[in-house]
Design an enzyme around this catalytic site. Structure first.
Site, short mmCIF file in Angstrom:
data_model
loop_
_atom_site.label_atom_id
_atom_site.label_comp_id
_atom_site.label_asym_id
_atom_site.label_seq_id
_atom_site.Cartn_x
_atom_site.Cartn_y
_atom_site.Cartn_z
N LYS A 1 -4.91 -8.49 5.23
CA LYS A 1 -5.95 -7.79 6.00
C LYS A 1 -6.63 -8.72 7.03
CE LYS A 1 -6.95 -4.21 2.54
NZ LYS A 1 -7.99 -3.56 1.70
N TYR B 1 -4.83 5.35 6.21
CA TYR B 1 -5.76 5.55 5.08
C TYR B 1 -6.23 7.00 4.96
CZ TYR B 1 -6.47 0.58 3.81
OH TYR B 1 -6.33 -0.72 3.34
N PHE C 1 -16.75 5.24 2.52
CA PHE C 1 -16.41 3.98 3.18
C PHE C 1 -15.31 4.12 4.22
CE2 PHE C 1 -14.01 4.05 -0.90
CZ PHE C 1 -12.71 3.93 -0.43
N ARG D 1 0.08 -5.33 -7.25
CA ARG D 1 -1.33 -5.01 -7.51
C ARG D 1 -1.94 -6.02 -8.49
NH1 ARG D 1 -3.37 -0.48 -5.09
NH2 ARG D 1 -5.00 -0.24 -6.65
N THR E 1 -9.92 -4.35 -6.77
CA THR E 1 -10.41 -4.04 -5.42
C THR E 1 -11.61 -4.90 -5.05
OG1 THR E 1 -9.71 -1.76 -5.80
CG2 THR E 1 -11.18 -2.15 -3.92
N ARG F 1 -7.40 -11.62 -4.37
CA ARG F 1 -8.74 -11.14 -4.03
C ARG F 1 -9.82 -12.04 -4.62
NH1 ARG F 1 -7.15 -4.74 -4.57
NH2 ARG F 1 -6.84 -4.34 -2.35
N ASN G 1 -11.27 -7.54 1.37
CA ASN G 1 -10.66 -8.08 0.16
C ASN G 1 -9.25 -8.61 0.39
OD1 ASN G 1 -9.38 -5.65 0.45
ND2 ASN G 1 -10.15 -4.74 -1.43
N HIS H 1 -3.78 -5.52 0.86
CA HIS H 1 -3.52 -4.13 0.47
C HIS H 1 -2.22 -4.06 -0.29
CE1 HIS H 1 -2.62 0.16 0.64
NE2 HIS H 1 -1.41 -0.20 1.00
N GLU I 1 4.02 4.68 3.06
CA GLU I 1 3.49 3.51 3.77
C GLU I 1 4.58 2.66 4.43
OE1 GLU I 1 -0.62 3.03 1.16
OE2 GLU I 1 1.00 1.61 0.83
P1 RTP Z 1 -5.85 -1.02 -1.03
O1 RTP Z 1 -5.54 0.45 -0.93
O2 RTP Z 1 -6.35 -1.61 0.26
O3 RTP Z 1 -4.71 -1.80 -1.61
O4 RTP Z 1 -7.04 -1.22 -2.08
P2 RTP Z 1 -7.27 -0.53 -3.50
O5 RTP Z 1 -6.15 0.42 -3.80
O6 RTP Z 1 -7.56 -1.60 -4.48
O7 RTP Z 1 -8.61 0.28 -3.23
P3 RTP Z 1 -8.83 1.74 -2.60
O8 RTP Z 1 -9.73 2.49 -3.52
O9 RTP Z 1 -7.51 2.35 -2.24
O10 RTP Z 1 -9.67 1.43 -1.30
C1 RTP Z 1 -9.03 1.05 -0.10
C2 RTP Z 1 -9.81 -0.06 0.55
O11 RTP Z 1 -11.04 0.44 1.02
C3 RTP Z 1 -12.01 -0.59 0.97
N1 RTP Z 1 -13.11 -0.18 0.11
N2 RTP Z 1 -14.36 -0.30 0.47
N3 RTP Z 1 -17.18 -0.22 0.54
C4 RTP Z 1 -16.54 0.23 -0.55
O12 RTP Z 1 -17.11 0.66 -1.52
C5 RTP Z 1 -15.08 0.19 -0.54
N4 RTP Z 1 -14.32 0.62 -1.51
C6 RTP Z 1 -13.05 0.38 -1.10
C7 RTP Z 1 -11.32 -1.83 0.43
O13 RTP Z 1 -10.84 -2.59 1.55
C8 RTP Z 1 -10.20 -1.22 -0.35
O14 RTP Z 1 -9.16 -2.16 -0.54
MG MG Z 2 -5.49 1.90 -2.43
#
Ligand code: RTP
Ligand code: MG
Length: 137
Positions: free
Chosen positions: A9, A49, A57, A85, A91, A102, A112, A115, A126
């Site tokens: 990222k 996304y 967010f 993962r 996350t 992370r 973080n 992805h 994707e």
């Molecule tokens: P990713 O898709 O990026 O691999 O991350 P993830 O599955 O661990 O988390 P996800 O729930 O899919 O969220 C995607 C990305 O959104 C940002 N985020 N910001 N401000 C917030 O509360 C918040 N929550 C998530 C993070 O960049 C997260 O990786």
């Molecule tokens: Mg995700």
């Protein structure tokens, strides 16, 4: 063998730790079968996304992901989706296990550093969002 999709990222690319993240990828036994550096437009980030479009967010996330270049990757190994993962960690970097990307490099729950696809159907969306067949070796 399984393939997953990964992004280094903007926060990590900006801090010039692309190489450190790539080292963790290779140490974890992944083969890099596709890799390129791109600067996403806001619209391209929103398309990527789209599953999060109702989340509070979403706008901040798409602004962050399009503010500077990223490195997009296709990674291959056994159980690649779950393993990547695990290597990334939770996350929120504050909740991530020691040694994960992370935990070591993440700045905040948003910034973080990495992805990863969360399921085979997600990887199947994707990977072709960013790569053609000819770009995967
Ligand atoms: P990713 O898709 O990026 O691999 O991350 P993830 O599955 O661990 O988390 P996800 O729930 O899919 O969220 C995607 C990305 O959104 C940002 N985020 N910001 N401000 C917030 O509360 C918040 N929550 C998530 C993070 O960049 C997260 O990786
Ligand atoms: Mg995700």
């Amino acid at each position: 063998m399984e393939r997953t999709f990964a992004i280094i990222k903007p926060d990590a690319v900006e801090r010039k730790i692309t190489g450190k993240v790539l080292a963790k990828i290779e140490e974890a036994g992944f083969s890099i079968v596709g890799m390129k550096k791109i600067h996403l437009s806001k619209a391209q980030a929103e398309g990527f996304y789209y599953v999060h479009k109702e989340r509070p967010f979403f706008n901040d996330l798409c602004a962050f992901m399009s503010r500077s270049p990223v490195v997009v990757l296709v990674l291959e190994r056994e159980n690649a989706i779950a393993k990547w993962r695990e290597v990334m960690g939770a996350t929120n970097p504050a909740n991530a296990e020691p040694g994960t990307i992370r935990k070591e490099f993440g700045v905040s729950i948003e910034e973080n550093s990495a992805h990863g696809s969360d399921a085979p159907e997600t990887a199947a969306f994707e990977i072709p969002y960013f790569f053609s067949q000819l770009e995967l070796v």
